[in-house]
Motif scaffolding. Structure first.
Motif, PDB file in Angstrom:
ATOM      1  N   LEU A 265       0.660  -1.156   0.102  1.00 45.38           N
ATOM      2  CA  LEU A 265       0.033   0.008  -0.211  1.00 45.38           C
ATOM      3  C   LEU A 265       0.862   1.202   0.104  1.00 45.38           C
ATOM      4  O   LEU A 265       0.479   2.368  -0.577  1.00 45.38           O
ATOM      5  CB  LEU A 265      -0.972  -0.080   1.153  1.00 45.38           C
ATOM      6  CG  LEU A 265      -1.708   1.220   1.393  1.00 45.38           C
ATOM      7  CD1 LEU A 265      -2.693   1.510   0.229  1.00 45.38           C
ATOM      8  CD2 LEU A 265      -2.757   1.116   2.626  1.00 45.38           C
ATOM      9  N   ALA A 266       1.763   1.341   0.810  1.00 42.64           N
ATOM     10  CA  ALA A 266       3.216   2.331   0.753  1.00 42.64           C
ATOM     11  C   ALA A 266       3.499   2.431  -0.693  1.00 42.64           C
ATOM     12  O   ALA A 266       3.562   3.804  -0.930  1.00 42.64           O
ATOM     13  CB  ALA A 266       4.098   2.014   1.640  1.00 42.64           C
ATOM     14  N   TYR A 267       3.814   1.565  -1.361  1.00 41.72           N
ATOM     15  CA  TYR A 267       4.148   1.613  -2.725  1.00 41.72           C
ATOM     16  C   TYR A 267       3.301   2.131  -3.749  1.00 41.72           C
ATOM     17  O   TYR A 267       3.440   3.343  -4.451  1.00 41.72           O
ATOM     18  CB  TYR A 267       4.849   0.598  -3.228  1.00 41.72           C
ATOM     19  CG  TYR A 267       6.090   0.149  -2.904  1.00 41.72           C
ATOM     20  CD1 TYR A 267       7.280   0.788  -2.945  1.00 41.72           C
ATOM     21  CD2 TYR A 267       6.436  -1.252  -2.269  1.00 41.72           C
ATOM     22  CE1 TYR A 267       8.593   0.415  -2.575  1.00 41.72           C
ATOM     23  CE2 TYR A 267       7.742  -1.521  -1.588  1.00 41.72           C
ATOM     24  CZ  TYR A 267       8.777  -0.767  -1.981  1.00 41.72           C
ATOM     25  OH  TYR A 267       9.981  -1.020  -1.567  1.00 41.72           O
ATOM     26  N   ALA A 268       2.058   2.052  -3.677  1.00 36.87           N
ATOM     27  CA  ALA A 268       0.804   2.207  -4.466  1.00 36.87           C
ATOM     28  C   ALA A 268       0.623   3.758  -4.149  1.00 36.87           C
ATOM     29  O   ALA A 268       0.588   4.515  -5.126  1.00 36.87           O
ATOM     30  CB  ALA A 268      -0.421   1.240  -4.180  1.00 36.87           C
ATOM     31  N   ALA A 269       0.489   3.949  -2.852  1.00 39.13           N
ATOM     32  CA  ALA A 269       0.302   5.559  -2.712  1.00 39.13           C
ATOM     33  C   ALA A 269       1.314   6.371  -2.968  1.00 39.13           C
ATOM     34  O   ALA A 269       1.056   7.504  -3.328  1.00 39.13           O
ATOM     35  CB  ALA A 269       0.115   5.467  -0.938  1.00 39.13           C
ATOM     36  N   ILE A 270       2.432   5.879  -2.623  1.00 37.67           N
ATOM     37  CA  ILE A 270       3.833   7.012  -3.162  1.00 37.67           C
ATOM     38  C   ILE A 270       3.711   7.026  -4.625  1.00 37.67           C
ATOM     39  O   ILE A 270       4.233   7.996  -5.126  1.00 37.67           O
ATOM     40  CB  ILE A 270       4.979   6.727  -2.558  1.00 37.67           C
ATOM     41  CG1 ILE A 270       5.891   7.845  -2.314  1.00 37.67           C
ATOM     42  CG2 ILE A 270       5.621   5.641  -3.129  1.00 37.67           C
ATOM     43  CD1 ILE A 270       5.509   8.600  -1.374  1.00 37.67           C
ATOM     44  N   GLY A 271       3.324   5.945  -5.391  1.00 37.61           N
ATOM     45  CA  GLY A 271       3.479   6.137  -6.929  1.00 37.61           C
ATOM     46  C   GLY A 271       2.257   6.958  -7.338  1.00 37.61           C
ATOM     47  O   GLY A 271       2.459   7.878  -8.226  1.00 37.61           O
ATOM     48  N   HIS A 272       1.072   7.005  -6.624  1.00 37.66           N
ATOM     49  CA  HIS A 272       0.006   7.895  -7.086  1.00 37.66           C
ATOM     50  C   HIS A 272       0.503   9.343  -6.816  1.00 37.66           C
ATOM     51  O   HIS A 272       0.066  10.197  -7.512  1.00 37.66           O
ATOM     52  CB  HIS A 272      -1.291   7.673  -6.412  1.00 37.66           C
ATOM     53  CG  HIS A 272      -1.733   6.162  -6.699  1.00 37.66           C
ATOM     54  ND1 HIS A 272      -1.787   5.734  -7.850  1.00 37.66           N
ATOM     55  CD2 HIS A 272      -2.317   5.300  -5.846  1.00 37.66           C
ATOM     56  CE1 HIS A 272      -2.309   4.535  -7.831  1.00 37.66           C
ATOM     57  NE2 HIS A 272      -2.842   4.392  -6.707  1.00 37.66           N
ATOM     58  N   ALA A 273       0.967   9.337  -5.780  1.00 34.09           N
ATOM     59  CA  ALA A 273       1.487  11.050  -5.257  1.00 34.09           C
ATOM     60  C   ALA A 273       2.574  11.453  -6.303  1.00 34.09           C
ATOM     61  O   ALA A 273       2.768  12.785  -6.684  1.00 34.09           O
ATOM     62  CB  ALA A 273       2.228  10.807  -3.953  1.00 34.09           C
ATOM     63  N   ALA A 274       3.446  10.706  -6.543  1.00 34.70           N
ATOM     64  CA  ALA A 274       4.585  11.094  -7.602  1.00 34.70           C
ATOM     65  C   ALA A 274       3.964  11.566  -9.129  1.00 34.70           C
ATOM     66  O   ALA A 274       4.378  12.474  -9.567  1.00 34.70           O
ATOM     67  CB  ALA A 274       5.630   9.882  -8.061  1.00 34.70           C
ATOM     68  N   ASP A 275       2.738  10.681  -9.299  1.00 34.67           N
ATOM     69  CA  ASP A 275       2.045  11.042 -10.687  1.00 34.67           C
ATOM     70  C   ASP A 275       1.256  12.477 -10.529  1.00 34.67           C
ATOM     71  O   ASP A 275       1.545  13.160 -11.432  1.00 34.67           O
ATOM     72  CB  ASP A 275       0.848   9.979 -10.996  1.00 34.67           C
ATOM     73  CG  ASP A 275       0.152  10.160 -12.181  1.00 34.67           C
ATOM     74  OD1 ASP A 275       0.987  10.500 -13.382  1.00 34.67           O
ATOM     75  OD2 ASP A 275      -1.007  10.224 -12.158  1.00 34.67           O
ATOM     76  N   GLN A 276       0.688  12.609  -9.244  1.00 33.15           N
ATOM     77  CA  GLN A 276      -0.107  13.693  -9.363  1.00 33.15           C
ATOM     78  C   GLN A 276       0.854  15.071  -8.970  1.00 33.15           C
ATOM     79  O   GLN A 276       0.731  16.096  -9.503  1.00 33.15           O
ATOM     80  CB  GLN A 276      -0.724  13.784  -7.825  1.00 33.15           C
ATOM     81  CG  GLN A 276      -1.890  12.847  -7.979  1.00 33.15           C
ATOM     82  CD  GLN A 276      -2.896  12.930  -9.118  1.00 33.15           C
ATOM     83  OE1 GLN A 276      -3.233  14.298  -9.283  1.00 33.15           O
ATOM     84  NE2 GLN A 276      -3.425  12.333  -9.865  1.00 33.15           N
ATOM     85  N   ALA A 277       1.963  14.826  -8.278  1.00 28.88           N
ATOM     86  CA  ALA A 277       3.008  16.009  -8.095  1.00 28.88           C
ATOM     87  C   ALA A 277       3.833  16.257  -9.514  1.00 28.88           C
ATOM     88  O   ALA A 277       3.978  17.275  -9.846  1.00 28.88           O
ATOM     89  CB  ALA A 277       4.228  15.502  -7.317  1.00 28.88           C
ATOM     90  N   ARG A 278       3.971  15.324 -10.478  1.00 28.75           N
ATOM     91  CA  ARG A 278       4.466  15.407 -12.066  1.00 28.75           C
ATOM     92  C   ARG A 278       3.574  16.248 -12.667  1.00 28.75           C
ATOM     93  O   ARG A 278       3.847  17.271 -13.017  1.00 28.75           O
ATOM     94  CB  ARG A 278       4.849  14.268 -12.208  1.00 28.75           C
ATOM     95  CG  ARG A 278       5.604  14.247 -13.669  1.00 28.75           C
ATOM     96  CD  ARG A 278       6.130  12.950 -13.985  1.00 28.75           C
ATOM     97  NE  ARG A 278       5.023  11.906 -14.261  1.00 28.75           N
ATOM     98  CZ  ARG A 278       5.101  10.906 -13.429  1.00 28.75           C
ATOM     99  NH1 ARG A 278       5.912  10.875 -12.244  1.00 28.75           N
ATOM    100  NH2 ARG A 278       4.068   9.908 -13.398  1.00 28.75           N
ATOM    101  N   GLN A 279       2.217  16.086 -12.493  1.00 30.35           N
ATOM    102  CA  GLN A 279       1.086  16.736 -13.368  1.00 30.35           C
ATOM    103  C   GLN A 279       0.975  18.057 -12.682  1.00 30.35           C
ATOM    104  O   GLN A 279       0.490  18.978 -13.436  1.00 30.35           O
ATOM    105  CB  GLN A 279      -0.133  15.742 -13.253  1.00 30.35           C
ATOM    106  CG  GLN A 279      -0.094  14.463 -13.968  1.00 30.35           C
ATOM    107  CD  GLN A 279      -1.375  14.175 -14.345  1.00 30.35           C
ATOM    108  OE1 GLN A 279      -1.921  14.550 -15.103  1.00 30.35           O
ATOM    109  NE2 GLN A 279      -1.599  12.672 -13.945  1.00 30.35           N
ATOM    110  N   ALA A 280       1.286  18.351 -11.403  1.00 29.07           N
ATOM    111  CA  ALA A 280       1.203  19.518 -10.914  1.00 29.07           C
ATOM    112  C   ALA A 280       2.248  20.440 -11.225  1.00 29.07           C
ATOM    113  O   ALA A 280       2.412  21.584 -11.149  1.00 29.07           O
ATOM    114  CB  ALA A 280       1.126  19.565  -9.471  1.00 29.07           C
ATOM    115  N   ALA A 281       3.471  20.069 -11.887  1.00 30.83           N
ATOM    116  CA  ALA A 281       4.558  20.813 -12.418  1.00 30.83           C
ATOM    117  C   ALA A 281       5.150  21.432 -11.018  1.00 30.83           C
ATOM    118  O   ALA A 281       5.475  22.743 -11.279  1.00 30.83           O
ATOM    119  CB  ALA A 281       4.128  21.611 -13.519  1.00 30.83           C
ATOM    120  N   ASP A 282       5.117  20.656 -10.155  1.00 28.47           N
ATOM    121  CA  ASP A 282       5.763  21.087  -9.058  1.00 28.47           C
ATOM    122  C   ASP A 282       7.088  20.562  -8.247  1.00 28.47           C
ATOM    123  O   ASP A 282       7.148  19.555  -7.610  1.00 28.47           O
ATOM    124  CB  ASP A 282       4.732  21.101  -7.575  1.00 28.47           C
ATOM    125  CG  ASP A 282       5.078  21.863  -6.392  1.00 28.47           C
ATOM    126  OD1 ASP A 282       6.398  21.933  -6.017  1.00 28.47           O
ATOM    127  OD2 ASP A 282       4.212  22.359  -5.787  1.00 28.47           O
TER     128      ASP A 282
END
Length: 393
Positions: free
Chosen positions: A173-190
């Motif tokens: 679950l930790a890997y899944a959640a951090i993967g989704h966080a990475a995807d959103q942060a990348r799309q946020a261009a932050d």
């Protein structure tokens, strides 16, 4: 037979399985004689030795010392928190459960991070589950001009979820959640959020004994936001300093003391430039936090005397959040143990265990310290064992 009823040596042998002692010794960078002594429970294992064994066995140290079973046994409340968190993370990633009225969740997200940094993991998990759902709903409802901001907040919520899952031993679950966080942060261009997510992933790798992956990701986290020489923005400096200092921790776990010292020196230079501890997203970075990390590095690299010397010079660590203060006290307790100050060590450990039992229950070091310093039957060691759920000896 319960996992914690085995001796440490028996647990190492069980985890080793079909791998020979010679193969384990080579993988861990230890002598065969050390492996034999460990499996025969002859003498106490140092933290550097346990770190090498954890890496070679692909297991968390807490599993080796018996604080956790290979598949962690959770309390009922922890199971309920994980179930809710897992359902929310996976459902929102699939676009489910977001067809409702958006609400303002900023206060809850801040409260979740506050709970996490205070060591109240269960409470943090409850906030994380609701905030992931609320943030995903807000993103689905956001107009084009506000979608990047919404993605950044969803990245923060997913990252909190990953940290809670990692503390509770739910690595998938930790890997899944951090993967989704990475995807959103990348799309946020932050870039700063991306660096924070990379640092979080590195920590998950670290607890999963994936040291090379942890080192690579930690390097990405700080090099991607390295400030220019003339950049005086305290927030940028503090953010970079925090990430480069964590990279030093990872390097030390790998046994690369030269790189660890170099990275810690960079963090110390940034802290000196700031001159004070600066709060960034609820976490302080500055002279106190660098010294606290230096104490931990000294302990993990077998320099307990240096750790205690640094601790004596750290007169004020009130700027550190509660979980960081707790970890500092554990490092000090281990240094006291390694210098044979067993009574003082147990006093330090018992204070942390008594005042912050929920946080301690999800940490590895208390079990290591209790086993090494609590071999003599005392009321203190029995109290500690009860709180952390470990069998001493």
């Amino acid at each position: 037979m319960k996992w914690n009823a085995h001796t440490t040596g028996q647990r190492i042998k069980l985890l080793r399985g079909a791998v020979t002692q010679e193969q384990l010794a080579e993988a861990a960078g230890l002598s065969v004689a050390t492996i034999r002594k460990a499996e025969q429970d002859r003498g106490q294992l140092s933290l550097p030795t346990l770190l090498r064994l954890a890496h070679a066995l692909g297991a968390d140290i807490s599993v080796i010392v018996g604080q956790q079973a290979p598949r962690r046994a959770l309390l009922a409340d922890d199971r309920l928190t994980l179930r809710s968190l897992s359902r929310t993370v996976h459902d929102t990633a699939a676009g489910l459960g977001t067809d409702r009225e958006p609400v303002d969740f900023s206060g809850d997200l801040a409260a979740g991070w506050d709970a996490y940094r205070a060591g109240r993991i269960g409470v943090a998990g409850q906030f994380a589950a609701s905030c992931v759902k609320d943030a995903a709903t807000a993103l689905a409802d956001a107009p084009e001009g506000r979608r990047m901001t919404a993605r950044g907040l969803l990245a923060d919520a997913y990252r909190l979820a990953s940290y809670v899952a990692n503390q509770l031993g739910a690595r998938d679950l930790a890997y899944a959640a951090i993967g989704h966080a990475a995807d959103q942060a990348r799309q946020a261009a932050d870039p700063v959020r991306e660096a924070s997510v990379a640092s979080g992933r590195s920590w998950i790798y670290l607890r999963d004994a994936r040291l090379e992956d942890a080192a690579h990701t930690a390097e990405v986290s700080h090099t991607s936001i390295e400030p220019s020489y003339g950049d005086g923005d305290p927030v940028k400096l503090a953010t970079y300093g925090w990430h480069v200092t964590f990279a030093a921790v990872v390097a030390a776990r790998q046994g690369d003391t030269a790189t660890a010292d170099e990275l810690l020196s960079q963090g110390s230079a940034v802290a000196a430039r700031l001159g004070r501890d600066v709060m960034v997203n609820g976490t302080a970075f500055g002279p106190a936090s660098v010294t606290a990390q230096a104490i931990g590095l000294a302990v993990s690299t077998g320099k307990p005397g240096k750790a205690l010397e640094l601790a004596r010079d750290l007169h004020d660590h009130s700027s550190l959040h509660q979980a960081a203060q707790n970890r500092l006290q554990l490092d000090i307790a281990l240094a006291q143990c390694d210098t044979r100050q067993y009574d003082t060590c147990l006093d330090t450990l018992l204070t942390v265990c008594t005042e912050h039992p929920e946080w301690v229950r999800h940490q590895t070091l208390p079990g290591i310290i209790a086993q090494r310093a609590g071999y003599a039957t005392t009321s203190r060691s029995r109290k500690i064992a009860k709180i952390i759920g470990a069998t001493l000896g």
